[in-house]
Design an enzyme around this catalytic site. Structure first.
Site, PDB file in Angstrom:
ATOM      1  N   LYS A 162     -14.348 -68.195 -26.399  1.00 49.42           N
ATOM      2  CA  LYS A 162     -13.062 -68.343 -26.373  1.00 49.42           C
ATOM      3  C   LYS A 162     -12.340 -67.126 -27.099  1.00 49.42           C
ATOM      4  O   LYS A 162     -12.748 -67.074 -28.145  1.00 49.42           O
ATOM      5  CB  LYS A 162     -12.502 -69.577 -26.726  1.00 49.42           C
ATOM      6  CG  LYS A 162     -11.209 -69.827 -27.214  1.00 49.42           C
ATOM      7  CD  LYS A 162     -10.914 -71.272 -27.298  1.00 49.42           C
ATOM      8  CE  LYS A 162     -10.039 -71.642 -28.522  1.00 49.42           C
ATOM      9  NZ  LYS A 162      -9.813 -73.026 -28.896  1.00 49.42           N
ATOM     10  N   LYS A 164      -8.948 -65.651 -28.775  1.00 50.46           N
ATOM     11  CA  LYS A 164      -7.692 -65.802 -28.846  1.00 50.46           C
ATOM     12  C   LYS A 164      -6.845 -64.739 -28.281  1.00 50.46           C
ATOM     13  O   LYS A 164      -7.070 -63.525 -28.328  1.00 50.46           O
ATOM     14  CB  LYS A 164      -7.544 -65.631 -30.559  1.00 50.46           C
ATOM     15  CG  LYS A 164      -7.968 -66.980 -30.935  1.00 50.46           C
ATOM     16  CD  LYS A 164      -7.348 -68.337 -30.673  1.00 50.46           C
ATOM     17  CE  LYS A 164      -8.008 -69.429 -31.532  1.00 50.46           C
ATOM     18  NZ  LYS A 164      -7.405 -70.413 -31.232  1.00 50.46           N
ATOM     19  N   ASP A 189      -7.146 -68.651 -25.491  1.00 48.62           N
ATOM     20  CA  ASP A 189      -6.285 -69.621 -25.977  1.00 48.62           C
ATOM     21  C   ASP A 189      -5.235 -68.869 -26.827  1.00 48.62           C
ATOM     22  O   ASP A 189      -5.362 -68.099 -27.507  1.00 48.62           O
ATOM     23  CB  ASP A 189      -7.117 -70.325 -27.218  1.00 48.62           C
ATOM     24  CG  ASP A 189      -6.284 -71.382 -27.869  1.00 48.62           C
ATOM     25  OD1 ASP A 189      -5.105 -71.738 -27.555  1.00 48.62           O
ATOM     26  OD2 ASP A 189      -6.885 -72.100 -29.029  1.00 48.62           O
ATOM     27  N   GLU A 214      -5.879 -71.892 -22.443  1.00 44.51           N
ATOM     28  CA  GLU A 214      -5.534 -72.970 -23.275  1.00 44.51           C
ATOM     29  C   GLU A 214      -4.241 -72.677 -23.994  1.00 44.51           C
ATOM     30  O   GLU A 214      -3.902 -71.594 -24.583  1.00 44.51           O
ATOM     31  CB  GLU A 214      -6.646 -73.178 -24.452  1.00 44.51           C
ATOM     32  CG  GLU A 214      -6.634 -74.213 -25.533  1.00 44.51           C
ATOM     33  CD  GLU A 214      -7.804 -74.256 -26.330  1.00 44.51           C
ATOM     34  OE1 GLU A 214      -8.789 -73.671 -26.073  1.00 44.51           O
ATOM     35  OE2 GLU A 214      -7.252 -74.888 -27.432  1.00 44.51           O
ATOM     36  N   LYS A 263      -9.094 -83.195 -29.978  1.00 47.13           N
ATOM     37  CA  LYS A 263      -8.853 -82.934 -31.552  1.00 47.13           C
ATOM     38  C   LYS A 263      -8.539 -84.389 -32.065  1.00 47.13           C
ATOM     39  O   LYS A 263      -7.495 -84.625 -31.781  1.00 47.13           O
ATOM     40  CB  LYS A 263      -8.373 -81.892 -31.910  1.00 47.13           C
ATOM     41  CG  LYS A 263      -8.655 -80.502 -31.614  1.00 47.13           C
ATOM     42  CD  LYS A 263      -7.766 -79.319 -32.161  1.00 47.13           C
ATOM     43  CE  LYS A 263      -8.264 -77.916 -31.831  1.00 47.13           C
ATOM     44  NZ  LYS A 263      -7.139 -76.953 -31.896  1.00 47.13           N
ATOM     45  N   GLY A 291     -11.805 -77.522 -32.306  1.00 45.39           N
ATOM     46  CA  GLY A 291     -12.205 -77.128 -33.675  1.00 45.39           C
ATOM     47  C   GLY A 291     -11.165 -76.758 -34.541  1.00 45.39           C
ATOM     48  O   GLY A 291     -10.220 -76.238 -33.951  1.00 45.39           O
TER      49      GLY A 291
HETATM   50  O1  SMG Z   1     -13.194 -74.557 -35.290  1.00 45.87           O
HETATM   51  O2  SMG Z   1     -14.213 -73.075 -34.080  1.00 45.87           O
HETATM   52  C1  SMG Z   1     -13.294 -73.851 -34.778  1.00 45.87           C
HETATM   53  C2  SMG Z   1     -11.941 -72.876 -34.425  1.00 45.87           C
HETATM   54  C3  SMG Z   1     -11.661 -73.129 -32.989  1.00 45.87           C
HETATM   55  O3  SMG Z   1      -9.977 -71.699 -32.120  1.00 45.87           O
HETATM   56  C4  SMG Z   1     -10.218 -72.728 -32.895  1.00 45.87           C
HETATM   57  N1  SMG Z   1      -9.077 -73.612 -33.139  1.00 45.87           N
HETATM   58  O4  SMG Z   1      -6.106 -73.699 -31.214  1.00 45.87           O
HETATM   59  O5  SMG Z   1      -8.078 -74.236 -30.729  1.00 45.87           O
HETATM   60  C5  SMG Z   1      -7.342 -73.862 -31.387  1.00 45.87           C
HETATM   61  C6  SMG Z   1      -7.806 -73.310 -32.859  1.00 45.87           C
HETATM   62  C7  SMG Z   1      -7.054 -73.954 -34.005  1.00 45.87           C
HETATM   63  C8  SMG Z   1      -7.192 -73.493 -35.442  1.00 45.87           C
HETATM   64  S1  SMG Z   1      -6.482 -72.191 -36.009  1.00 45.87           S
HETATM   65  C9  SMG Z   1      -7.045 -72.239 -37.576  1.00 45.87           C
HETATM   66 MG    MG Z   2      -6.305 -74.363 -29.261  1.00 41.83          MG
END
Ligand code: SMG
Ligand code: MG
Length: 369
Positions: A162, A164, A189, A214, A263, A291
């Site tokens: 994924k 960002k 995402d 996402e 989550k 996560g």
């Molecule tokens: O725990 O592997 C992990 C991080 C996954 O990208 C991740 N989380 O928006 O899904 C999301 C982000 C939120 C956390 S940003 C600190």
């Molecule tokens: Mg997310």
């Protein structure tokens, strides 16, 4: 029957192996609140997924400490629980603050599973012994650095990557990764970085055969997501917007998403996550477990949840060494052929390393109930 006797909060600062950059900021150290709950000679652990600042959602480590200590504790004091699902009703007078509530519920689930002598996964209804691991790759300084990072994760065996994204870091980096890895299960995402005015731009992502996009739009814009969904061929997955099972129901009713990122912290607890699981299963909506850069305590809980039958896509559950040099809980989670094994010990199935907890703790609070 669980009668909590003592609740402690431990504020920890755990350095990350690599800075994690999203559309809302950079994190180098995970500042995280852990809950321990004592009952009948057992200790249950919970991890609060709130961040240091109100960037992912309104909650922070400090609002969680305030709400747990000043408002949740008086409601829990003197109570006994036949089942952890009873906690949500006890905490219902507190509006919002799902992450604070979820952390307490997590500790109660750990106690409940330990008292039953069973792994948490089994208590929740797990059907898997291992879960497919994905990895979330933060925004990188440049495209070659991104492609190199993705290549290293693919090499390690991650089943889905994924990326960002944010305005100015979207089509080009995704194109570069897709060109290098034509068959890689890939998603993006945006952490709410776009608006509906960007619909034409977001449509450019359709050519990359992504599993999903996402949370492209603001967290409170379900209708905007429903409109965007009608113009994109890539499925929309919601994360930040889904703050409760009811919100998830609304989103599905109006077609705001086709996939759900679960989550438990964002939803207000494991019971709420189970409600979303059942809702989605009934409608044939695919789920995966998100996560929040959890330590081994929160990760163990996510792995147990992800072992449920409705979780059919790879998760943001990666090996411990992707996040931390030294985790709080032992043993660490390893990647095995692209999977993470579901712990088989009772409760969370991992142990808090108390010496490490002590070393990384910056503040703590405790209450006798
Ligand atoms: O725990 O592997 C992990 C991080 C996954 O990208 C991740 N989380 O928006 O899904 C999301 C982000 C939120 C956390 S940003 C600190
Ligand atoms: Mg997310």
């Amino acid at each position: 029957m669980i009668r909590p006797e003592r609740i402690s909060l431990h504020l920890v600062e755990l350095p990350l192996v690599q800075p994690f950059v999203t559309s809302f900021g950079e994190e180098r150290v995970r500042r995280v609140l852990l809950v321990s709950m004592t009952a009948d000679g057992l200790i249950g652990w919970g991890e609060c997924v709130a961040g240091a600042g109100p960037w992912y959602s309104a909650e922070t480590v400090d609002t969680a400490r305030h709400v747990i200590g000043d408002f949740a504790l008086p409601l829990v004091r003197g109570r006994a629980f036949d089942h952890p699902r009873e906690l949500a009703a006890v905490l219902a007078p507190i509006r919002g603050h799902p992450m604070a509530k979820a952390a307490l519920e997590a500790a109660l689930w750990d106690l409940h599973a330990q008292a039953a002598g069973k792994p948490l996964a089994q208590v929740l209804g797990a059907v898997r012994t291992e879960v497919p691991a994905g990895v979330s790759v933060g925004i990188q300084p440049n495209i070659p650095a991104l492609v190199e990072r993705v290549a290293a994760f693919v090499e390690q065996g991650y089943q889905r990557v994924k990326l960002k994204v944010k305005p100015g870091w979207d089509v080009e980096p995704v194109a570069a990764v897709r060109e290098r890895f034509p068959d890689l299960p890939l998603s993006v995402d945006a952490n709410a970085a776009y608006t509906l005015d960007d619909a034409n731009h977001l449509r450019k992502l359709d050519r990359f055969d992504l599993l999903m996009v996402e949370q492209p739009l603001p967290y409170d814009d379900l209708v905007g997501h429903a409109r965007l969904a009608r113009t994109l061929s890539t499925p929309i997955c919601l994360d930040e917007s889904l703050s409760s099972p009811h919100r998830a129901w609304e989103a599905l009713e109006i077609g705001a998403c086709r996939i759900i990122n679960v989550k438990q912290g964002r939803l207000g607890g494991l019971s709420a996550a189970l409600a979303v699981h059942d809702l989605a299963q009934g409608r044939g909506v695919p789920l995966w477990c998100g996560g929040m850069l959890e330590t081994g305590i929160g990760r163990a809980l996510n792995v147990a949840l992800a072992a449920l039958p409705g979780f059919t896509l790879p998760h943001d559950i990666s090996a411990t060494d992707r996040y931390y040099y030294q985790d709080l809980a032992v043993p660490p989670f390893h990647l095995e052929r692209g999977f993470i094994r579901v712990p088989q010990g009772t409760g969370l199935g991992v142990e808090m390393d108390l010496a490490r907890l002590h070393r990384f703790t910056v503040a703590s609070w405790a209450w006798q109930l």
